[in-house]
Write a protein that holds these residues in place. Structure first.
Motif, PDB file in Angstrom:
ATOM      1  N   ALA A  31       3.814   3.345   1.715  1.00  0.00           N
ATOM      2  CA  ALA A  31       2.760   3.983   0.648  1.00  0.00           C
ATOM      3  C   ALA A  31       3.160   3.467  -0.652  1.00  0.00           C
ATOM      4  O   ALA A  31       4.371   3.045  -1.171  1.00  0.00           O
ATOM      5  N   LYS A  32       2.168   3.007  -1.455  1.00  0.00           N
ATOM      6  CA  LYS A  32       2.110   2.464  -2.796  1.00  0.00           C
ATOM      7  C   LYS A  32       2.309   3.721  -3.777  1.00  0.00           C
ATOM      8  O   LYS A  32       1.846   4.774  -3.293  1.00  0.00           O
ATOM      9  N   PRO A  33       2.829   3.765  -4.918  1.00  0.00           N
ATOM     10  CA  PRO A  33       3.174   2.576  -5.664  1.00  0.00           C
ATOM     11  C   PRO A  33       4.637   2.074  -5.343  1.00  0.00           C
ATOM     12  O   PRO A  33       5.410   2.773  -4.407  1.00  0.00           O
ATOM     13  N   ILE A  34       4.612   0.875  -5.299  1.00  0.00           N
ATOM     14  CA  ILE A  34       5.696  -0.063  -4.822  1.00  0.00           C
ATOM     15  C   ILE A  34       7.199   0.353  -5.797  1.00  0.00           C
ATOM     16  O   ILE A  34       6.981   0.267  -6.591  1.00  0.00           O
ATOM     17  N   LYS A  35       8.135   0.692  -5.098  1.00  0.00           N
ATOM     18  CA  LYS A  35       9.609   0.764  -5.494  1.00  0.00           C
ATOM     19  C   LYS A  35      10.351  -0.313  -4.966  1.00  0.00           C
ATOM     20  O   LYS A  35      10.821  -0.267  -3.884  1.00  0.00           O
ATOM     21  N   PRO A  36      10.608  -1.454  -5.644  1.00  0.00           N
ATOM     22  CA  PRO A  36      11.220  -2.775  -4.959  1.00  0.00           C
ATOM     23  C   PRO A  36      12.415  -2.523  -4.567  1.00  0.00           C
ATOM     24  O   PRO A  36      12.503  -3.198  -3.467  1.00  0.00           O
ATOM     25  N   ARG A  37      13.359  -1.570  -5.107  1.00  0.00           N
ATOM     26  CA  ARG A  37      14.793  -1.568  -4.237  1.00  0.00           C
ATOM     27  C   ARG A  37      14.335  -0.886  -2.947  1.00  0.00           C
ATOM     28  O   ARG A  37      14.983  -1.378  -1.849  1.00  0.00           O
ATOM     29  N   MET A  78       5.084  -6.126  11.516  1.00  0.00           N
ATOM     30  CA  MET A  78       3.786  -5.846  10.804  1.00  0.00           C
ATOM     31  C   MET A  78       4.077  -4.624  10.071  1.00  0.00           C
ATOM     32  O   MET A  78       4.349  -3.376  10.695  1.00  0.00           O
ATOM     33  N   VAL A  79       3.909  -4.643   8.758  1.00  0.00           N
ATOM     34  CA  VAL A  79       4.262  -3.573   7.942  1.00  0.00           C
ATOM     35  C   VAL A  79       3.094  -3.520   7.010  1.00  0.00           C
ATOM     36  O   VAL A  79       2.460  -4.210   6.508  1.00  0.00           O
ATOM     37  N   PHE A  80       2.442  -2.113   7.071  1.00  0.00           N
ATOM     38  CA  PHE A  80       1.472  -1.680   6.382  1.00  0.00           C
ATOM     39  C   PHE A  80       1.992  -1.097   4.676  1.00  0.00           C
ATOM     40  O   PHE A  80       2.890  -0.341   4.767  1.00  0.00           O
ATOM     41  N   LEU A  81       1.539  -1.846   3.648  1.00  0.00           N
ATOM     42  CA  LEU A  81       2.000  -1.251   2.486  1.00  0.00           C
ATOM     43  C   LEU A  81       0.726  -1.298   1.625  1.00  0.00           C
ATOM     44  O   LEU A  81       0.061  -2.063   1.060  1.00  0.00           O
ATOM     45  N   THR A  82       0.303  -0.003   1.306  1.00  0.00           N
ATOM     46  CA  THR A  82      -0.993   0.451   0.979  1.00  0.00           C
ATOM     47  C   THR A  82      -0.773   1.731   0.061  1.00  0.00           C
ATOM     48  O   THR A  82      -0.198   2.573   0.262  1.00  0.00           O
ATOM     49  N   ALA A  83      -2.066   1.912  -0.602  1.00  0.00           N
ATOM     50  CA  ALA A  83      -2.243   3.077  -1.400  1.00  0.00           C
ATOM     51  C   ALA A  83      -2.886   4.151  -0.630  1.00  0.00           C
ATOM     52  O   ALA A  83      -3.006   5.145  -0.994  1.00  0.00           O
ATOM     53  N   ARG A  84      -3.363   3.730   0.558  1.00  0.00           N
ATOM     54  CA  ARG A  84      -4.033   4.570   1.434  1.00  0.00           C
ATOM     55  C   ARG A  84      -2.796   5.677   2.085  1.00  0.00           C
ATOM     56  O   ARG A  84      -2.108   5.290   2.946  1.00  0.00           O
ATOM     57  N   SER A  85      -2.803   7.146   1.540  1.00  0.00           N
ATOM     58  CA  SER A  85      -1.664   7.552   2.124  1.00  0.00           C
ATOM     59  C   SER A  85      -2.129   8.780   3.282  1.00  0.00           C
ATOM     60  O   SER A  85      -1.511   9.722   3.476  1.00  0.00           O
ATOM     61  N   GLU A  86      -3.353   8.794   3.598  1.00  0.00           N
ATOM     62  CA  GLU A  86      -3.852   9.753   4.441  1.00  0.00           C
ATOM     63  C   GLU A  86      -3.176   9.782   5.850  1.00  0.00           C
ATOM     64  O   GLU A  86      -2.947   8.547   6.057  1.00  0.00           O
ATOM     65  N   LEU A 108       7.983 -11.388   9.776  1.00  0.00           N
ATOM     66  CA  LEU A 108       7.183 -10.144   9.187  1.00  0.00           C
ATOM     67  C   LEU A 108       6.264 -10.554   8.325  1.00  0.00           C
ATOM     68  O   LEU A 108       6.211 -11.353   7.560  1.00  0.00           O
ATOM     69  N   ILE A 109       5.149  -9.532   8.618  1.00  0.00           N
ATOM     70  CA  ILE A 109       4.070  -9.550   7.743  1.00  0.00           C
ATOM     71  C   ILE A 109       3.874  -8.337   7.351  1.00  0.00           C
ATOM     72  O   ILE A 109       3.734  -7.000   7.565  1.00  0.00           O
ATOM     73  N   ILE A 110       3.432  -8.314   5.818  1.00  0.00           N
ATOM     74  CA  ILE A 110       3.349  -6.960   5.023  1.00  0.00           C
ATOM     75  C   ILE A 110       1.747  -7.062   4.568  1.00  0.00           C
ATOM     76  O   ILE A 110       1.168  -7.830   3.990  1.00  0.00           O
ATOM     77  N   LEU A 111       1.044  -6.164   5.087  1.00  0.00           N
ATOM     78  CA  LEU A 111      -0.429  -6.118   4.839  1.00  0.00           C
ATOM     79  C   LEU A 111      -0.650  -4.929   4.091  1.00  0.00           C
ATOM     80  O   LEU A 111      -0.514  -3.887   4.271  1.00  0.00           O
ATOM     81  N   ASP A 112      -1.708  -5.171   3.183  1.00  0.00           N
ATOM     82  CA  ASP A 112      -2.680  -4.195   2.669  1.00  0.00           C
ATOM     83  C   ASP A 112      -3.597  -3.825   3.448  1.00  0.00           C
ATOM     84  O   ASP A 112      -3.882  -4.468   4.518  1.00  0.00           O
TER      85      ASP A 112
END
Length: 228
Positions: free
Chosen positions: A107-113, A82-90, A52-56
């Protein structure tokens, strides 16, 4: 606890984000690799072959969208999540992510759990990968038997047309994965020139009429997915 053999590559240009995600994933037993931009991500991914790849998205040298598009064009990453983890919520950013082959968009902000829960769920989809699933899928209150071409819901037989069955089987083979209209057309209708997006919508509507609305979810502007 997950098995150590599962490898995750985290790609972000913010050191604090990398450190936070790395810490939480290692606690879960994953092997973790780090990259600071899309270009570096491609190089490292070729070496370690992550599950798995987590991408901004917004990164220097090569952004996440381009990195995802590039890796999806390579045969070796055909089955890599492949997963996007980003502040871009549009909405358009989310659609762009799915269109280049993302399996999820967080979407960020990250909630670890919550993040760990999503990642665990995504990696469990390997059970339904093309190389491992059997002719029968049992999920929730559904039994989908590809060999007999029949569906049972709570033990009761449900009659589906051939294309309705194939569409349901495709979506249920990887619960939670978003299938774009293009991928659905390619897998179910192949190269038929008379099929349009409207055809997919009609078949989805028929599935919902026969099975209820809780199984297949519309991802606006992208496609459909089978709910876990």
């Amino acid at each position: 606890m997950t098995t150590p053999k599962q490898k995750i590559l985290i790609v972000d240009d913010e050191p604090d984000i990398l450190e936070l995600i790395e810490y939480n994933l290692k606690k879960e037993g994953y092997q973790v690799f780090l990259a600071n931009n899309g270009q570096e991500a491609v190089t490292i991914a070729k070496k370690v072959m992550p599950d798995l790849i987590i991408l901004d998205i917004m990164m220097p040298k090569m952004d996440g969208i381009e990195a995802c598009r590039l890796m999806r064009s390579m045969p070796e990453f055909k089955n890599t999540f492949m997963v996007f983890l980003t502040a871009r919520s549009e909405e358009y950013s989310e659609i762009a992510g799915f269109n280049v082959g993302a399996d999820d968009y967080i979407a960020k902000p990250i909630k670890p759990r919550a993040l760990i829960s999503r990642i665990n769920a995504i990696l469990r989809r390997n059970v339904y990968s093309d190389d491992t699933y059997e002719n029968k899928i049992e999920i929730g209150d559904l039994v989908i038997d590809r060999e007999a071409f029949v569906v049972y819901q709570q033990g009761k037989k449900v009659i589906l047309a051939k294309k309705e069955f194939e569409l349901l089987y495709l979506l249920a083979s990887k619960p939670g994965k978003v299938y774009t209209r293009e991928i659905i057309l390619k897998n179910i209708w192949e190269d038929s020139v008379v099929v349009t997006n409207r055809t997919i919508d009609v078949h989805i509507r028929k599935l919902r009429e026969k099975l209820g609305d809780s199984y297949v979810t519309t991802v606006k502007g992208v496609g459909y997915k089978f709910e876990l």
